[in-house]
Design a protein around this motif. Structure first.
Motif, mmCIF file in Angstrom:
data_model
loop_
_atom_site.group_PDB
_atom_site.id
_atom_site.type_symbol
_atom_site.label_atom_id
_atom_site.label_comp_id
_atom_site.label_asym_id
_atom_site.label_seq_id
_atom_site.Cartn_x
_atom_site.Cartn_y
_atom_site.Cartn_z
ATOM 1 N N PHE A 66 31.546 30.186 36.276
ATOM 2 C CA PHE A 66 32.758 30.087 37.087
ATOM 3 C C PHE A 66 32.697 28.698 37.716
ATOM 4 O O PHE A 66 31.805 28.407 38.508
ATOM 5 C CB PHE A 66 32.707 31.200 38.121
ATOM 6 N N ASP A 110 36.655 37.392 41.511
ATOM 7 C CA ASP A 110 37.379 38.593 41.901
ATOM 8 C C ASP A 110 38.366 38.154 42.975
ATOM 9 O O ASP A 110 37.921 37.747 44.045
ATOM 10 C CB ASP A 110 36.374 39.623 42.446
ATOM 11 N N GLU A 135 40.200 36.820 40.226
ATOM 12 C CA GLU A 135 40.591 36.036 39.050
ATOM 13 C C GLU A 135 40.375 36.812 37.749
ATOM 14 O O GLU A 135 41.140 36.679 36.790
ATOM 15 C CB GLU A 135 39.790 34.725 38.988
HETATM 16 N N1 GLY Z 1 37.735 34.837 44.241
HETATM 17 C C1 GLY Z 1 36.614 34.007 44.427
HETATM 18 C C2 GLY Z 1 35.336 34.558 43.994
HETATM 19 O O1 GLY Z 1 35.260 35.523 43.275
HETATM 20 O O2 GLY Z 1 34.306 33.994 44.358
#
Ligand code: GLY
Ligand code: AMP
Length: 422
Positions: free
Chosen positions: A269, A290, A292
């Motif tokens: 990521f 999360d 995404e």
């Molecule tokens: N939405 C950012 C993360 O999952 O770190």
């Protein structure tokens, strides 16, 4: 195949939903799962940090693949324990998970790989950190080195604010030992993008990008959260930018990790700032985002399971992924009070109505079934109301129509997810 997914949030529901659709699947378990996951997988009550319990379950049941959702089990060595037991695991080793577990390690690897990022310095001594802040001036970014549940970063608008962050993180240790070391970084300006690449140790395959909404309130106001919504693809992230990020960040970092004897397998990521000078690395995480992940999974046309296997088996070079030509958008519904204190056990109704809206998938994050069968909220982030559409505006309209069909007076959501792109 028999698959065990580890975790119990919206990201894991989306992963289970995608894996459940695979013709290769025989049995799907999720530990510990949630009420939504229970509709597509058999939930087993094992905590995601109970490594002995998870590996024991996997060997006993003949699990062919363990898919790890979040970083804490990876940083704790779940992938290594699976490997030692001869169980295939999608997710990096403990050594490779340091890309998320230590921000200083990430920046050092990124520098060695020549990946562009913010100017940074590392400090173990609060006085030296404050002196550096005085020299650099504001705005400036202060980060606890270790894991801090996404709360270890302070983007300080003033020197006083940055000094207060040093006092909190290093002296008061509000994040425990994660704050023994801090990083101080140049403040980057631009749009943030979450980009994902599937990695098999040597080859990386782009998985797409999304934009998250970290602040709790409309117009990006209020405290930071785990993410209140996301959409994909982000218009700001062109194919040319994707190619640049693969060439300048992902591929060199993958090569650097392999060179160090700690190849990265799993989802990388890549947290990016799209600045006026091009893309800059903010951070790596070693897992899907999360929410995404929810936005990506509803756009994926290819079978997810063989892609995860190819990443485990070092065979991504032969692999391609197909995507639906649609836009997706996720609205997170959270319990009132989140990200502060919130109530639990309140009843949620109307999900069936919401799910009937074309293009809508409601992923569960913090839910459980009461003995009488009612659906109740058990977490801060509770639902990820996800929709696809021919345009981002259509996806947004469908997602909010679904939100409005859900009857949960104790919940709330942002009403402006996607605003930056619309
Ligand atoms: N939405 C950012 C993360 O999952 O770190
Ligand atoms: P992180 O936990 O590293 O993702 O940081 C949390 C958030 O802080 C990021 O999503 C950015 O919004 C912000 N941030 C982190 N580093 C920087 C930086 N160097 N410049 C500007 N914003 C940053």
């Amino acid at each position: 195949m028999k698959v065990l997914v580890v975790g119990g949030g919206g990201r894991e529901h989306a992963l289970c939903w995608a894996i459940a659709a695979s013709p290769l699947l025989d049995t799907l378990w999720c530990a510990p799962g949630n009420a939504g996951i229970a509709e597509v997988a058999e939930c087993v009550p094992i905590d995601s940090l109970d490594i002995t319990g998870l590996v024991g379950f996997a060997t006993e049941r003949g699990v062919d693949l363990v898919v790890v959702g979040g970083e804490p089990p990876l940083v704790a060595g779940l992938a290594d324990a699976c490997a030692a037991a001869g169980v295939k695991c999608f997710g990096p080793s403990q050594a490779a998970a340091r890309l998320e577990g230590s921000k200083a390690f990430t920046r050092e690897v990124a520098d060695a790989a020549g990946a562009p990022g913010a100017r940074w310095q590392q400090f173990n001594d609060p006085a030296a950190a404050k002196a550096y802040i005085g020299d650099e001036g504001a705005p400036i970014v202060v980060k606890a080195d270790g894991l801090a549940a996404g709360k270890g970063v302070v983007v300080a608008a003033t020197v006083a604010e940055a000094e207060a962050a040093i006092a909190d993180i290093m002296e008061s240790r509000i994040h425990g030992d994660s704050g023994a070391t801090v990083l101080i970084e140049e403040c980057l300006v631009g749009q943030e993008v979450s980009f994902f690449a599937l990695c098999d140790g040597t080859t990386a395959l782009p998985l797409g990008a999304a934009q998250d909404h970290k602040r709790v309130g409309d117009g990006d106001t209020g405290p930071n959260t785990g993410g209140m919504g996301a959409y994909s693809p982000p218009p700001v992230f062109t194919d040319a930018l994707r190619d640049e990020v693969m060439a300048r960040i992902v591929n060199p970092v993958l090569a650097e990790m392999a060179k160090r004897g700690t190849p990265f397998r799993g989802v990388l990521f890549v947290g990016l700032m799209i600045t006026a000078d091009g893309p800059r690395l903010i951070e790596f995480n070693v897992r899907f985002g999360d929410p995404e992940c929810q936005a990506l999974m509803v756009r994926l046309r290819s079978d997810l399971l063989p892609a995860l296997l190819a990443a485990c088996d070092g065979e991504l070079a032969k692999f391609g992924l197909r995507w639906e030509p649609v836009h997706s958008l996720v609205v997170v519904m959270a319990a009132r009070g989140y990200p502060g204190a919130y109530g639990k056990g309140t009843e949620i109704r109307g999900l069936e109505r919401a799910a009937q809206i074309p293009g809508v998938q409601v992923f569960h994050a913090g839910t459980a079934r009461r003995d009488d069968g009612a659906l109740v909220a058990t977490g801060g982030r509770v639902l990820g109301v996800t929709a696809t559409g021919g345009s981002l505006a259509e996806a947004q309209a469908a997602a909010y129509a679904a939100v409005d069909a859900i009857d949960w007076p104790e919940g709330f959501c942002r009403r402006d997810i996607g605003w930056r792109a619309l």
